[in-house]
Design a protein around this motif. Structure first.
Motif, PDB file in Angstrom:
ATOM      1  N   LEU A  35      -3.221   1.831  -1.846  1.00 19.16           N
ATOM      2  CA  LEU A  35      -2.116   2.287  -1.159  1.00 19.16           C
ATOM      3  C   LEU A  35      -1.881   2.366   0.122  1.00 19.16           C
ATOM      4  O   LEU A  35      -2.984   2.550   0.758  1.00 19.16           O
ATOM      5  N   PRO A  36      -0.722   2.370   0.742  1.00 23.26           N
ATOM      6  CA  PRO A  36      -0.607   2.420   2.212  1.00 23.26           C
ATOM      7  C   PRO A  36      -0.956   3.864   2.782  1.00 23.26           C
ATOM      8  O   PRO A  36      -1.265   4.727   2.048  1.00 23.26           O
ATOM      9  N   GLU A  37      -1.331   3.833   4.162  1.00 25.28           N
ATOM     10  CA  GLU A  37      -2.102   4.821   4.725  1.00 25.28           C
ATOM     11  C   GLU A  37      -1.295   6.156   4.424  1.00 25.28           C
ATOM     12  O   GLU A  37      -1.535   7.119   4.686  1.00 25.28           O
ATOM     13  N   ASP A  38       0.307   5.984   4.573  1.00 25.47           N
ATOM     14  CA  ASP A  38       1.070   6.924   4.706  1.00 25.47           C
ATOM     15  C   ASP A  38       1.446   7.504   3.220  1.00 25.47           C
ATOM     16  O   ASP A  38       2.092   8.380   3.222  1.00 25.47           O
ATOM     17  N   ALA A  39       0.703   7.097   2.199  1.00 25.24           N
ATOM     18  CA  ALA A  39       0.883   7.338   0.748  1.00 25.24           C
ATOM     19  C   ALA A  39       0.698   9.068   0.728  1.00 25.24           C
ATOM     20  O   ALA A  39      -0.653   9.506   1.362  1.00 25.24           O
TER      21      ALA A  39
END
Length: 847
Positions: free
Chosen positions: A164-168
């Protein structure tokens, strides 16, 4: 009412309606958020689903795919190190919002610092149904699982875990983060409502019913940049009157974006590539099937819509299809590349290497597509919409919308639009008299409310007066005020058919409008009114034919037979064991390959049921069925038959031991049924000409007179028993209920009861072995008609004291005097007449 599923009557037989009766309901799935892209509403899910059923789009169910993913959280891999005791495993420490957790993972991309989908202990993995438990894997604690897309049921990717993206947000529910926690609505769409096989069509109906406002949809035209690489030619204008297309050059095909994949996956469609997913999107979104060709794979620069000529091609579903002259195909310069309106071809399909794509947007005849799809047994979303009728006026706008999405997702430059043929004429009007809403539909609907409903459904005002309104029928409602072809009864003359057609054309448009207003206004708001009684004394609830069937069922059940309800068709190879299986009774599109022949007798399917029971250890049993048998020569093509089958042995009891079933058991069933149905047994005879599936020496045909066949019975032929692997003792019967004559209606008179005692005399007749006992009984019965009231066979002897080829029949004759007692001389005279009659008829001698 139109669109209301429980309605089974067809108010007229248009060509499209006649076909639709055979199409059956089609289900349609969409998510709530997808619906709200076309419908501006804040109504709750319950309100929407209740209204869908109320307006005829019956709710089949509501699913929430996110419910199965509720326990899954977003996790952060704090540390991922090599497992001390396994080369291919990683020992990970994961934070899913509740502190560090030890997890053993075998994915090659498991590493420190990534965001993942974490399944805690107790969660159920959707793909496998596995319930996670805490444990150890080779000495390292594992209290959860890091998941791949396939394990979550979100795709086929199983090469590694989801990253998942880092900002999840760590600890958040994965379904909330991905927007998967939304309901999927499934509705049943009746065959006449092809427009409702689209999200926009459903939104339009809901808006008309007061659930929100239908959003405006007007895609802007995409300017063309040069000529298309491919153009159209139509040779089969009956099947395809109009087709559009355009080339988009310089596209980059690949996976579609997540929003599109999630939307398709939510309704059960598998994402393939951006170009293919776009066509699937518009099929569901607008009910407008499209197809894309890889320009580089099309041979020549012309696609032709023509009749097939025996060519074969590999379809996108992996099936090799051989087209016929009755099919409309799309062909390039050398070969067939698509079965028009049904399924495209693999050879011209788009792949990741596609750079130039040609979009097809065509209008196909509904019946032609339906017949082609059935002929080749191919079901597709495109076929389901074409065969129910699509919106011809939508084609240019749909092509522009598809072009915009292709450019948005894949880039590229669009050519000019190319076309062939012309837009089919669909414009028509229908008139509604407002008093018909009250005196025909039973609903007191104000005029202004009826007008608003029609406008919200897309009907435009043509004219109006004090009592009525005339409206323009929208292009997407091909089921209203249509001009189809009648499917007439063969007995109708041309003059009568012309009158019927004129009547339908006059009545149908108004009835269609009444239905539309009523279903949106609310059928549940119509006050129920009892029908007036037809007479003071209620009429019989059952016809004589239905009564005979019901009485026969009860009688056979009382004789120990279990009622069976089987299919009316069977494998034609099995049907051939019971006689001829003509091609005329062969199903073109059977529900299964071994159910392709209409049965000539219910014994076929009863025997198969008996075979299955015997294979499971239930060899001694009896079955019966009252159902149709199909023949070319009988009226209506079918007749009602009560058939029965007895297998194995009779049940054991203390009165008599078990014994093998015989032909006489089947004859007893027949005789009991015919007696119960009121037939005089003395008027019946038995002949030995049963069909070939009966044993030739242990069977018979029951007749009334020389020609009327009422029943058949006997042991099944040994070859049939072997072929079907039935128990060795198998007997059967068939009673033709339609052939049983109606009982004559006569005034019942008081029974004639004689004041004198009956006289019984026994006779022993010696006859040839081949002489039927029935012939002896019939001759004795007719010898002294005014005196004899009963003749019964009570003994048959063929033993050592009887010469070869002869047998002795013991017959009891009952003489009933009516006026006075008989003298000895009169008794002897009557007895002599009995002997003389039997001797003359059968060559018998008195023993």
């Amino acid at each position: 009412m139109r669109g209301i599923k429980p309605r089974k009557t067809v108010k007229n037989l248009r060509k499209t309606d006649f076909l639709s009766v055979r199409l059956g309901d089609k289900t349609m799935k969409f998510t709530l958020s997808w619906l709200r892209e076309h419908l501006d509403t804040d109504a709750s899910l319950e309100t929407i689903t209740d209204k869908l059923t109320g307006i005829g789009l019956e709710l089949e169910g509501v699913e929430n795919p996110g419910a199965a993913l509720a326990p899954f959280r977003i996790g952060y891999v704090i540390e991922a190190v090599q497992h001390p005791n396994a080369d291919r495993l990683r020992a990970c420490t994961v934070d899913a919002g509740e502190g560090p957790v030890s997890v053993v993972c075998g994915a090659p991309n498991a590493r420190t610092g990534i965001k993942v989908v974490f399944a805690p202990v107790g969660a159920t993995i959707p793909a496998s149904g596995l319930v996670l438990k805490a444990g150890e894997i080779r000495g390292v604690a594992s209290n959860g699982m890091l998941c791949s897309a396939r394990e979550l049921g979100l795709g086929d990717d199983h090469d590694g875990i989801i990253e998942l993206p880092e900002d999840a947000p760590v600890g958040a529910r994965f379904v909330d983060y991905k927007g998967l926690d939304e309901p999927v609505i499934e509705i049943a769409v009746t065959p006449n409502r092809g427009d409702a096989l689209s999200v926009r069509g459903v939104a339009r109906d809901l808006a008309a019913a007061g659930i929100g406002v239908l959003k405006t949809w007007e895609p802007a035209a995409v300017p063309g940049a040069g000529a298309s690489a491919i153009s159209w030619k139509i040779e089969d204008r009956k099947t395809c009157p109009w087709v559009l297309g355009r080339t988009i050059r310089g596209v980059k095909n690949g996976p579609s974006p997540a929003w599109l994949q999630d939307r398709l996956r939510a309704i059960g469609l598998r994402p393939i590539s951006a170009l293919v997913d776009i066509t699937n999107f518009f099929t569901i979104d607008l009910g407008r099937p499209l197809h894309v060709f890889d320009v580089a794979k099309v041979r020549g620069n012309l696609l032709t819509l023509r009749h097939g000529n025996g060519e074969t091609y590999l379809a996108l579903n992996g099936k090799v299809i051989t087209v016929t002259p009755d099919d409309c195909v799309i062909a390039d310069a050398e070969r067939v590349v698509s079965l028009a309106g049904v399924v495209g071809g693999e050879e011209t399909g788009c792949t990741e290497e596609t750079t130039d794509v040609f979009i097809e947007c065509a209008y196909f005849d509904a019946i032609a597509v339906a017949l082609t799809g059935r002929r080749h047994q191919v079901a597709s979303d495109a076929r389901a919409r074409f065969e129910r009728g699509i919106d011809p006026a939508l084609m240019p706008a749909a092509l522009e919308a598809a072009t915009q999405m292709v450019q948005a997702l894949c880039g590229g430059e669009a050519s000019d639009v190319v076309s062939a043929g012309a837009e089919p004429e669909w414009r028509r009007t229908a008139r509604l008299r407002f008093d018909r809403l009250r005196n025909f539909a039973g609903a007191d609907i104000p005029r202004d409310e009826a007008e608003k409903i029609l406008r919200r459904l897309g009907f435009g005002l043509a004219s109006s007066d004090e009592d009525s309104i005339t409206v323009h029928v929208p292009s997407w409602r091909n089921d209203i005020a249509g001009s189809g072809t009648l499917e007439p009864a063969r007995a109708l003359s041309a003059e009568v058919l012309a009158k019927v057609s004129a009547g339908v054309a006059k009545i149908e448009p108004e009835v269609d409008l009444v239905e539309e207003v009523l279903r949106i206004w609310g059928i549940d708001r119509v006050e129920p009114v009892s029908l007036p009684p037809l007479s003071a004394v209620p009429q019989a609830a059952l016809t004589p034919q239905q009564g005979r069937a019901l009485v026969t069922k009860r009688l056979l059940a009382s004789r120990g037979l279990a009622e069976a309800v089987t299919f009316s068709f069977a494998d034609h190879k099995v049907a051939e064991l019971f006689g001829e299986a003509p091609e005329s009774l062969r199903l073109v599109n059977p529900i299964a390959s071994d159910l392709d022949q209409l049965r000539a007798t219910p014994l076929i399917t009863l025997a198969l049921a008996g075979q299955r029971n015997a294979a499971r250890g239930f060899g001694d049993h009896g079955l019966f069925e009252v159902g149709p048998a199909f023949h070319e020569g009988v009226r209506g093509g079918q007749q009602v038959v009560a058939a029965g089958l007895r297998l194995g042995e009779t049940p054991r009891n203390w009165l008599e031991p078990a014994r093998a079933v015989t032909a006489m058991d089947a004859k007893g069933d027949v005789w009991a049924a015919l007696t119960t149905l009121g037939l005089p047994l003395e008027a019946l005879s038995v002949t030995a000409d049963a069909p070939g599936y009966y044993h030739p020496g242990r069977s018979g045909v029951v007749r009334q007179g020389p020609k009327l066949v009422l029943a058949r019975f006997g042991a099944l032929h040994p070859s049939l028993i072997r072929a079907l692997d039935l128990p060795p003792h198998a007997v059967a019967f068939e009673i033709f209920l339609d052939a049983i004559p109606e009982p004559k209606r006569r005034k019942k008179a008081a029974p004639e009861l004689s004041a004198f005692q009956p006289l019984r005399r026994d006779f022993a007749f010696v006859v040839a072995s081949e002489v039927a006992a029935e012939a002896v009984l019939r001759a004795a019965r007719g010898s002294v008609r005014d005196l004899i009231t009963g003749v019964t066979l009570f003994d048959v002897y063929e033993g050592e004291k009887m010469e070869a080829g002869r047998k002795s029949l013991g017959v009891e004759v009952v003489f009933q005097p009516k006026e006075r007692s008989l003298t000895d001389a009169e008794i002897e005279e009557a007895s002599a007449k009995v002997v003389a009659a039997v001797t003359k008829a059968t060559g018998a001698t008195l023993r």
